[in-house]
Design an enzyme around this catalytic site. Sequence first.
Site, mmCIF file in Angstrom:
data_model
loop_
_atom_site.group_PDB
_atom_site.id
_atom_site.type_symbol
_atom_site.label_atom_id
_atom_site.label_comp_id
_atom_site.label_asym_id
_atom_site.label_seq_id
_atom_site.Cartn_x
_atom_site.Cartn_y
_atom_site.Cartn_z
ATOM 1 N N CYS A 59 -10.801 30.728 18.089
ATOM 2 C CA CYS A 59 -10.239 32.071 18.030
ATOM 3 C C CYS A 59 -10.770 32.826 16.825
ATOM 4 O O CYS A 59 -11.523 32.302 16.009
ATOM 5 C CB CYS A 59 -8.710 32.007 18.002
ATOM 6 S SG CYS A 59 -8.049 31.315 16.477
ATOM 7 N N CYS A 103 -9.579 45.506 16.726
ATOM 8 C CA CYS A 103 -9.516 44.076 17.062
ATOM 9 C C CYS A 103 -8.449 43.769 18.108
ATOM 10 O O CYS A 103 -8.075 42.606 18.286
ATOM 11 C CB CYS A 103 -9.241 43.257 15.793
ATOM 12 S SG CYS A 103 -10.516 43.409 14.539
ATOM 13 N N CYS A 106 0.858 -1.191 0.000
ATOM 14 C CA CYS A 106 0.000 0.000 0.000
ATOM 15 C C CYS A 106 0.892 1.238 0.000
ATOM 16 O O CYS A 106 1.805 1.359 0.827
ATOM 17 C CB CYS A 106 -0.927 0.002 1.211
ATOM 18 S SG CYS A 106 -1.892 1.529 1.416
ATOM 19 N N CYS A 138 -10.817 30.000 5.422
ATOM 20 C CA CYS A 138 -11.900 29.467 4.596
ATOM 21 C C CYS A 138 -11.483 28.122 4.023
ATOM 22 O O CYS A 138 -10.414 27.988 3.421
ATOM 23 C CB CYS A 138 -12.221 30.455 3.475
ATOM 24 S SG CYS A 138 -13.470 29.857 2.320
#
Length: 300
Positions: A206, A240, A28, A211
Amino acid sequence: MGREDRSAMTTARCRPTWDLALDPLVSCKLCLGEYPVEQMTTIAQCQCIFCTLCLKQYVELLIKEGLETAISCPDAACPRQGHLQENEIECMVAAEIMQRYKKLQFEREVLLDPCRTWCPASTCQAVCQLQEMGLQTPQLVQCKACDTEFCSACKASWHPGQGCPETMPITFLPGETSSAFKLEEDDAPIKRCPKCKVYIERDEGCAQMMCKNCKHAFCWYCLESLDDDFLLIHYDKGPCRNKLGHSRASVIWHRTQVVGIFAGFGLLLLVASPFLLLATPFVLCCKCKCSKGDDDPLPT
């Protein structure tokens, strides 16, 4: 006992041991283990073979993480660049995983289809059809499921006679129509990727998001890109500040690790460079000798 039976027994006793051996094992490429053919699976499109357990885990991981809709052969050097067919995937995964795979496939089809788009209302998520004439220009789209009217280009509320805003309102929940709401709803559970516009849901973790569709890293609160911000300096200043979601100690430890990795590579290159310079003449001499040896005529 007849003569034929005795000859058959004699032939069996004198049969070579390699004829009595078991079937050869197949290697494999994923786990490098060797298994009988019965425990292996061959991909029909490229004929690459893997153990069934490894291939099953590989397919399940890609589907659960939502990384791919066209599951390619696990072998990076596959000469045919094969893909697993839907019937092959269905034979090796559970029903709920297969259902998720078909859902991912459908979402990808809608994303790539210029004549279809998702309703921007996060509570609806219906697929809306666009008019084929005039796809290049913004057009009014009305969702048949929730009657929401929106612009096909920017997904904001329909704005006849006005151009689409430069910063498209991609973070809005149902009922929001202006970027003024962004600061009030900066912690909304559902937003859209600033790059590919795919919906993303954040339930914990967090504020540094990536994406799964386009691999774009960004801040959840202001949607600013974090692709090049390896040290997460973005969370040291501005609106932020201190909103990453980790303790100051963990941020410092992360930065120490990043700096340590770069410093380690630099130190390794600095230490190895003298040895590489010293070894270069020897390598060149060896190559010259080898080439001269190949050019010498054979003795007659």
